[in-house]
Design a protein around this motif. Structure first.
Motif, PDB file in Angstrom:
ATOM      1  N   THR A   7     -62.470 -10.012 -11.117  1.00 33.88           N
ATOM      2  CA  THR A   7     -62.782 -11.508 -11.513  1.00 33.88           C
ATOM      3  C   THR A   7     -63.254 -12.099 -10.506  1.00 33.88           C
ATOM      4  N   THR A  12     -64.669 -19.186 -12.865  1.00 31.10           N
ATOM      5  CA  THR A  12     -64.372 -18.108 -13.610  1.00 31.10           C
ATOM      6  C   THR A  12     -62.995 -18.187 -13.831  1.00 31.10           C
ATOM      7  N   THR A  13     -62.081 -18.074 -12.782  1.00 28.25           N
ATOM      8  CA  THR A  13     -60.529 -18.398 -12.886  1.00 28.25           C
ATOM      9  C   THR A  13     -60.203 -19.639 -12.756  1.00 28.25           C
ATOM     10  N   SER A  14     -61.134 -20.364 -11.916  1.00 24.31           N
ATOM     11  CA  SER A  14     -60.815 -21.606 -11.361  1.00 24.31           C
ATOM     12  C   SER A  14     -61.967 -22.612 -11.267  1.00 24.31           C
ATOM     13  N   VAL A 102     -55.942 -23.222 -11.411  1.00 17.63           N
ATOM     14  CA  VAL A 102     -56.205 -21.931 -12.417  1.00 17.63           C
ATOM     15  C   VAL A 102     -56.093 -22.244 -13.723  1.00 17.63           C
ATOM     16  N   ALA A 106     -56.837 -18.350 -18.118  1.00 17.51           N
ATOM     17  CA  ALA A 106     -56.980 -17.132 -16.884  1.00 17.51           C
ATOM     18  C   ALA A 106     -55.646 -16.784 -16.761  1.00 17.51           C
ATOM     19  N   LEU A 110     -54.528 -13.102 -17.349  1.00 18.63           N
ATOM     20  CA  LEU A 110     -53.885 -12.194 -16.260  1.00 18.63           C
ATOM     21  C   LEU A 110     -52.511 -11.555 -16.113  1.00 18.63           C
ATOM     22  N   PHE A 218     -61.067 -17.018 -20.938  1.00 21.44           N
ATOM     23  CA  PHE A 218     -60.416 -15.637 -20.885  1.00 21.44           C
ATOM     24  C   PHE A 218     -59.803 -15.183 -22.435  1.00 21.44           C
TER      25      PHE A 218
END
Length: 226
Positions: A7, A12-14, A102, A106, A110, A218
């Motif tokens: 990732t 995207t995650t953050s 985050v 996500a 995860l 996500f």
């Protein structure tokens, strides 16, 4: 069957705003003081030499600091800058100046994928240490135990196919068994050309790239359907 997920982090995650509005200004504000205070230490000294090598000039300490600040303002993806930023951010995290942003979706996914035995990796233009910090000091606690590894610009530029080929080799899975997540079309294109599967995470409503599956976040990513 997906066996590993790689990732992107920013966007995207953050959130991009955390990086641009919190981390970058903090590094810019503390860069001069940090470099002057730690210039004699081997790890920092090595990065300062890398700056000189990158610009092709024997800059003095003030000249190096000016160049580093310029690179921050230009958002340059240059390895010694990213490494020094990571060192500065580490102090900020430890001092409680900020926590790593985050997204909740996500963090949830995860954890779910890790529990299912999916191997997780991050690939960012930020240094490996900076990646470990954002997940280690995240809003949802220490997420680093979820990850099997991290990749940064030392393995290649994020928009170049060769970087993803190196990542495939490092992970040791067949390319179609690896999923890459990002909001950036050029990165997704490069990963696909290397043979990976890809999902475009469109948190900010980016124009969809028809070459891969789309997801708003996500929670919409179902590995079983890839």
């Amino acid at each position: 069957m997906i066996k590993a997920v790689v990732t992107d982090i920013e966007g995207t995650t953050s959130s991009l705003s955390f990086v641009k509005d919190v981390l970058f200004p903090y590094a810019r504000e503390h860069m001069a003081e940090f470099v002057r205070r730690h210039a004699h230490e081997p790890e920092v000294k090595a990065q300062l030499e890398e700056v000189r090598h990158a610009v092709g000039k024997d800059l003095d300490l003030d000249g190096i600091i000016r160049r580093l600040v310029q690179w921050i303002e230009e958002d340059q993806k240059i390895t010694p800058l990213k490494t020094l930023q990571g060192m500065i951010w580490e102090a900020g995290y430890r001092d409680g100046a900020f926590t790593g942003h985050v997204y909740a979706d996500a963090a949830d996914r995860l954890r779910q994928w890790h529990a299912q035995g999916i191997r997780l990796y991050a690939f960012s233009s930020g240094s490996v240490r900076a990646q470990q910090l954002i997940f280690g000091y995240s809003d949802y606690g220490d997420l680093t135990p979820l990850f099997d590894g991290y990749f940064d610009t030392r393995i290649g530029a994020k928009r170049e196919v060769e970087a993803y080929r190196h990542i495939i080799g490092a992970i040791g899975c067949a390319a179609p068994e690896i999923l890459f997540l990002s909001d950036i079309v050029e990165e997704l294109q490069a990963s696909k050309l290397a043979g990976m599967q890809a999902v475009q995470v469109r948190r900010a409503g980016q124009t969809p790239w028809p070459g891969c599956i789309q997801a708003a976040d996500f929670s919409e990513i179902d590995l079983a359907k890839l």
